[in-house]
Every structure is written in C-alpha cells, then in structure tokens.
Motif scaffolding. Structure first.
Motif, PDB file in Angstrom:
ATOM      1  N   ASN A 106      24.757  65.828  46.786  1.00 56.64           N
ATOM      2  CA  ASN A 106      25.651  66.476  47.751  1.00 56.64           C
ATOM      3  C   ASN A 106      25.337  66.091  49.188  1.00 56.64           C
ATOM      4  O   ASN A 106      25.912  66.634  50.132  1.00 56.64           O
ATOM      5  CB  ASN A 106      25.594  67.994  47.594  1.00 56.64           C
ATOM      6  CG  ASN A 106      24.206  68.557  47.891  1.00 56.64           C
ATOM      7  OD1 ASN A 106      23.270  67.800  48.151  1.00 56.64           O
ATOM      8  ND2 ASN A 106      24.075  69.873  47.851  1.00 56.64           N
ATOM      9  N   GLY A 107      24.412  65.156  49.376  1.00 57.00           N
ATOM     10  CA  GLY A 107      24.040  64.703  50.714  1.00 57.00           C
ATOM     11  C   GLY A 107      22.845  65.400  51.308  1.00 57.00           C
ATOM     12  O   GLY A 107      22.363  65.020  52.377  1.00 57.00           O
ATOM     13  N   SER A 108      22.333  66.433  50.631  1.00 59.14           N
ATOM     14  CA  SER A 108      21.168  67.161  51.148  1.00 59.14           C
ATOM     15  C   SER A 108      19.927  66.274  51.140  1.00 59.14           C
ATOM     16  O   SER A 108      19.724  65.474  50.222  1.00 59.14           O
ATOM     17  CB  SER A 108      20.897  68.409  50.308  1.00 59.14           C
ATOM     18  OG  SER A 108      21.965  69.322  50.405  1.00 59.14           O
ATOM     19  N   VAL A 109      19.100  66.430  52.163  1.00 58.07           N
ATOM     20  CA  VAL A 109      17.859  65.658  52.280  1.00 58.07           C
ATOM     21  C   VAL A 109      16.667  66.610  52.244  1.00 58.07           C
ATOM     22  O   VAL A 109      16.431  67.348  53.198  1.00 58.07           O
ATOM     23  CB  VAL A 109      17.824  64.841  53.585  1.00 58.07           C
ATOM     24  CG1 VAL A 109      16.496  64.106  53.716  1.00 58.07           C
ATOM     25  CG2 VAL A 109      18.977  63.852  53.631  1.00 58.07           C
ATOM     26  N   THR A 169      27.080  65.371  57.068  1.00 56.49           N
ATOM     27  CA  THR A 169      27.473  66.228  58.183  1.00 56.49           C
ATOM     28  C   THR A 169      26.554  66.092  59.388  1.00 56.49           C
ATOM     29  O   THR A 169      26.933  66.455  60.500  1.00 56.49           O
ATOM     30  CB  THR A 169      27.498  67.709  57.741  1.00 56.49           C
ATOM     31  OG1 THR A 169      26.199  68.073  57.233  1.00 56.49           O
ATOM     32  CG2 THR A 169      28.545  67.935  56.657  1.00 56.49           C
ATOM     33  N   ASP A 170      25.348  65.573  59.183  1.00 52.60           N
ATOM     34  CA  ASP A 170      24.375  65.435  60.272  1.00 52.60           C
ATOM     35  C   ASP A 170      24.048  63.961  60.486  1.00 52.60           C
ATOM     36  O   ASP A 170      24.225  63.123  59.592  1.00 52.60           O
ATOM     37  CB  ASP A 170      23.080  66.189  59.943  1.00 52.60           C
ATOM     38  CG  ASP A 170      23.318  67.655  59.615  1.00 52.60           C
ATOM     39  OD1 ASP A 170      24.110  68.291  60.334  1.00 52.60           O
ATOM     40  OD2 ASP A 170      22.735  68.144  58.633  1.00 52.60           O
ATOM     41  N   SER A 171      23.547  63.633  61.660  1.00 55.19           N
ATOM     42  CA  SER A 171      23.114  62.257  61.917  1.00 55.19           C
ATOM     43  C   SER A 171      21.783  62.016  61.212  1.00 55.19           C
ATOM     44  O   SER A 171      20.963  62.930  61.043  1.00 55.19           O
ATOM     45  CB  SER A 171      22.946  62.017  63.419  1.00 55.19           C
ATOM     46  OG  SER A 171      21.827  62.728  63.921  1.00 55.19           O
ATOM     47  N   LEU A 172      21.567  60.774  60.770  1.00 53.73           N
ATOM     48  CA  LEU A 172      20.289  60.441  60.130  1.00 53.73           C
ATOM     49  C   LEU A 172      19.138  60.607  61.112  1.00 53.73           C
ATOM     50  O   LEU A 172      18.022  60.967  60.732  1.00 53.73           O
ATOM     51  CB  LEU A 172      20.328  59.011  59.589  1.00 53.73           C
ATOM     52  CG  LEU A 172      21.345  58.718  58.478  1.00 53.73           C
ATOM     53  CD1 LEU A 172      21.075  57.334  57.888  1.00 53.73           C
ATOM     54  CD2 LEU A 172      21.345  59.775  57.401  1.00 53.73           C
ATOM     55  N   GLU A 173      19.403  60.354  62.376  1.00 58.75           N
ATOM     56  CA  GLU A 173      18.356  60.517  63.395  1.00 58.75           C
ATOM     57  C   GLU A 173      17.881  61.962  63.466  1.00 58.75           C
ATOM     58  O   GLU A 173      16.676  62.226  63.502  1.00 58.75           O
ATOM     59  CB  GLU A 173      18.867  60.059  64.750  1.00 58.75           C
ATOM     60  CG  GLU A 173      17.820  60.173  65.858  1.00 58.75           C
ATOM     61  CD  GLU A 173      18.308  59.664  67.195  1.00 58.75           C
ATOM     62  OE1 GLU A 173      17.482  59.590  68.128  1.00 58.75           O
ATOM     63  OE2 GLU A 173      19.513  59.355  67.314  1.00 58.75           O
TER      64      GLU A 173
END
Length: 515
Positions: free
Chosen positions: A451-454, A478-482
């Motif tokens: 689901n994109g969660s890290v 939804t968020d930037s990788l940075e």
C-alpha cells in the motif's frame, strides 16, 4: 624523484563534473590534489569522449573505449625515464598527498613493483607501479575487459607471488564502513559534501578517521536498496518465514498495479540516483498478473538494477526467456550489477526436507533454477538458510549445487533470521561482530509495503497488521521519499549512540548487508 601521474577518466559519472568545493568539480580537485604527490613531473589524463581542455598542465590521451589492456599498454608506453607511476581514478577529490608520500617512501625503500594503501576508504590514496610493471601486467592479462577500480590488483593477483608488493596500512581499519570517496553516484557525492562540511576543507586521511568517530551519522546518505512488496499472496506457507503468521498468504490476491509501480520507480530514480530494486518484499512475484510489465519497467531504467527473490514456483519457460530478452535490450547499469538478477530459495536438495520447510513444489522449483542457470549463468543464485540441527543438510545442498550450478559463486548460504523473536531461534551459530555498529538496513534500505507504507525495516512485522499504522515512516504515494528518509534519521542517530529500542535490541540482522 621523477614520477609520472596517470589519472583514469574514461568512464566518469555526471556527478564528477558537478561543483563540489571552492567552485571546482571533483575532476579538477582530483588533478590538483594528485599533482601534489611527491615528485610528480608529468600528468596524463586517460579520457574517452569529451572536452577536458579545462585541465591545465595535463596531457590528455583520448580514445573511444578503454580496456584493462589498453590502459596498461598506455602506461607502459608513457613510463620511460620515470622512477614510479601513480595511478588513480579521476573522480577522487580526497586524494591525500601525505598518504601518497608515505606509500612512495615505502615503495622506493623496498624496491617494490606495486604498492597500495590498505584499511582506508577507497579514494584517499593512489596505487603505485614501478617502471616495467605495467608492461608485464598487460602480457599476463588473459581476457581483456572493461576498466574497473580494482584493475591493477585484479591483474596482479593472477600471479601475485611473482611481484614484490608493499602495503601502507592504516592504524585504524576503516574498511568496515564500506564507504568510497569518489564522485560516481548521487549517494557518494552527498558523502563527499558531508565530509567537506565536517572538516571545513577537503579532508585528509587523518581527518576522515576523526570525522567517522565523532559524526558517524553523516555516513547515512541515500537509500540504495528498495525491497518492494508488489503481491500479497504466496503459493507456500514456509516454516522459516513469519509472513504466513500475520496474513492469509494463500487467500490474498491484492497487488501493486503497474501504474503505481512505475510512479514509484520514477521517484526512486530521482531521489537516489541509482538503486537496487528487490521484488518481492513479501509475497511471490510470479503470481502478479502484471509481472512482466513490472520487470520491464525496472530493467528499462538504467539507473536501477532489479533483483527477483522467488520460490521458483509459477514461472513458465517462456516468461523466463522473455526476461532474458528484456535484460539484453537495455543498457548496462550505473552500478556494477546486472540489469536483472535472480535468487531462488530452495533451502535443501532433499525433497522430503523441502516439504517440511516449504510444502509442495520441489520438482518445479528445482527445474526453474536449472532453467535460470542456463540463461542467467552469472546472475542467478540458489539459496539455502542455514538452520541449527540441519548443518548436514546444508552441506549436502552446497555439494549438490556446486556440481549443478555454473560456479560456486551461484550458491548463497544465508543466516537464519528469527525476526526479533517472531520465530523460534534456530541460528546455527553466532556470527555477530564483537563491537556492534549501527544497523546497515536503517542506513541503506527503504522497504515498501504493497500500500506504499514504509516501515523502519522489514523486521517490524507489526506494520503488517491492522491498527499498527503509527509505526510507519511515511507512504511513498503520498509523501516525498526525502521526507520519509529523513523520518528514519533519528532512529539511525540513536543506533550511533548505541541506544536500541526493544525491536532493535532483539535483532541480529543489523550486521547483514544487502547492496
């Protein structure tokens, strides 16, 4: 002294030409630093295509493609009347004249044919050859190959006892940090900037040792390894995997679709510059309805290298052959990896033990490995987890595949992971280091769930359960990788201070290294 300086710039990355210090790029800084080596009377720059007229007092030798042999032959041609030859890559702005002087003094004192520094990170010291040695190396080189950073030692070790070799050894072994001071990637360019900021100048070898001790957090630059979950289900319920205990692996069929996957790949390429994509973090890639599109999306980006970890079940011969075509169609990676590599988890050569660990499918998985070995002889690996009480089985596995695989290099014997106590402790031995270092995975990995969660790392199984979403660092869609990466920095700093939360304190994966 009358010494020759040879700098290799035949395969430089774009980062080598970006401003680094005092308005100069890494190539200019490398030339400036290296020309301060003792006794340098002439500087030769081996280049491919491009305009290098901005380098003053430098002899430019250009050809479209350099190989190991052509470099050695050129050095042999140039070495006449010189006492010794310095050799280094042209993207190493931290080359240390004082360290080069120490190596030179030892080299001349003992009449060595080849000298180098050991224990320091790559990029601080040159290698040194005596006149005549390059010509000898060119003759003993059997297969001509592309130039690599370890080129000289690579050739010398083919007949290492035939050469007089001297080594300047660091008082503190810094190799364990696995850092390179060369402007060959976005990651390493950031590392160079971090050390310049810490030193307030171009650091020398002694500065590096001090900075690493006092500011170890600057070694965490950008993620290099992205294990990504793209399919939730799996054909097996493996006894040495915790995933079946947190979800219905044989009932779930949700997946990350191709549009989201390509969106993520673009974000990774932009953020990290280059990276290794690992499929799949949890679940079996072969069950994904768009698996071929996913594979092509990854290998078509030459800044990314793809590793497929699989059970070996669910692949057709046509699909594997198509994967070979895809990997040949695209350019060489920016990193040294192949466009596509495979790791197949078999864990045993005994079908009865396989059934205990994995369930059914031994014959299909074994046939898949053999097919992959025939098509990807250098880029396919068969893997076994070493378990307490099954050492004899592991030895049989190794002996069987030593004969059946292209070479011993195609066999991986992996340590057992109990996932911080989620599984029974079955480690066959304790191979943890005497002194604990910060976790490699928090330093270099960014795991991504379907689901994109890290999560902070793949060991935290609680994020796979409902109600535990507060433990994630962010979401790649939804968020930037940075911002996600920066959210992990406080955890790494705590590791540098030797403060470990409960999950980390019970983990023995911190010293395992992926890419």
């Amino acid at each position: 002294m009358n010494n020759l300086l040879v700098l290799y710039g035949g395969s430089l990355s774009g980062e080598a030409f970006e401003p680094l210090y005092d308005g100069k790029n890494s190539v200019c800084l490398t030339v400036k630093q290296a020309q301060e080596f003792p006794g340098v009377k002439k500087t030769v720059f081996l280049a491919s295509q491009g305009d290098f007229s901005f380098l003053a007092d430098v002899q430019i030798e250009q050809r479209e493609t350099w190989t190991k042999r052509s470099v050695l032959e050129k050095i042999s041609e140039l070495q006449t009347d010189f006492d010794c030859i310095y050799f280094a890559y042209a993207d190493c702005p931290f080359l240390d004249p004082a360290l080069a002087g120490a190596i030179t003094e030892r080299h001349l004192r003992y009449s060595a044919e080849y000298s180098y520094a050991d224990g320091w990170p790559y990029g601080l010291a040159p290698e040194i050859l005596s006149p005549g040695t390059a010509g000898i190396l060119a003759k003993i080189l059997i297969d001509d190959e592309p130039v690599e950073r370890d080129m000289l030692f690579y050739v010398i070790q083919k007949d290492i006892n035939a050469f007089d070799i001297e080594t300047e050894i660091s008082s503190v072994d810094l190799r364990c940090h696995r850092i390179n001071f060369c402007a060959d990637s976005k990651r390493n360019l950031l590392l160079l900037n971090n050390f310049i900021a810490a030193a307030g100048k171009l650091p020398c070898a002694s500065d590096v040792e001090r900075i690493i001790e006092r500011q170890p957090e600057i070694l965490r630059t950008l993620p290099n390894f992205y294990p990504i979950q793209v399919y939730s289900g799996c054909p097996q319920k493996c006894a040495i995997c915790p995933y079946p205990s947190v979800t219905d692996v044989q009932g779930r069929k949700d997946f990350m679709d191709i549009s989201r996957f390509t969106e993520l790949l673009d974000k990774i390429a932009a953020f990290s510059g280059d990276a290794v994509i690992d499929l799949s973090l949890w679940g079996e890639l072969s069950l994904h309805p768009q698996k071929m599109e996913l594979i092509e999306a990854a290998v078509s980006r030459n800044c990314l290298a793809l590793v497929i970890e699989t059970s070996g079940l669910g692949w057709t011969e046509a699909e594997i052959e198509k994967c070979l075509e895809l990997s040949k169609d695209y350019e060489k990676r920016k990193n040294p990896l192949a466009p596509l590599s495979w790791i197949v988890s078999l864990d045993t050569a005994d079908p009865h033990h396989y059934k205990e660990v994995h369930g059914g499918g031994f014959g299909e998985a074994s046939d898949c490995v053999k097919k992959l070995f025939s098509l990807f002889p250098k880029d396919c690996y068969v893997q076994a987890v070493r378990l307490k009480g099954f050492e004899d089985d592991t030895e049989k596995f190794y002996r069987y595949w030593k004969e059946a695989a292209p070479s011993e290099k195609n066999i991986i014997i992996q340590k057992y992971d109990d996932f911080c106590g989620a599984l029974e402790k079955k480690q066959a031995s304790d191979i943890s280091p005497v002194i604990r270092q910060p976790c490699w995975h928090i330093m270099r990995d960014m795991p991504v769930l379907i689901n994109g969660s890290v999560p902070l790392c793949r060991e935290d199984l609680t994020v796979l359960k409902d109600g535990e979403k507060n433990k994630i660092l962010g979401n790649v869609f939804t968020d930037s990788l940075e911002s996600i990466w920066q959210n992990g920095m406080p955890h790494y700093i705590e590791h540098c201070k030797k403060n470990y939360p409960k999950l980390c304190s019970e983990c023995d994966e911190y010293y395992t290294y992926n890419f």
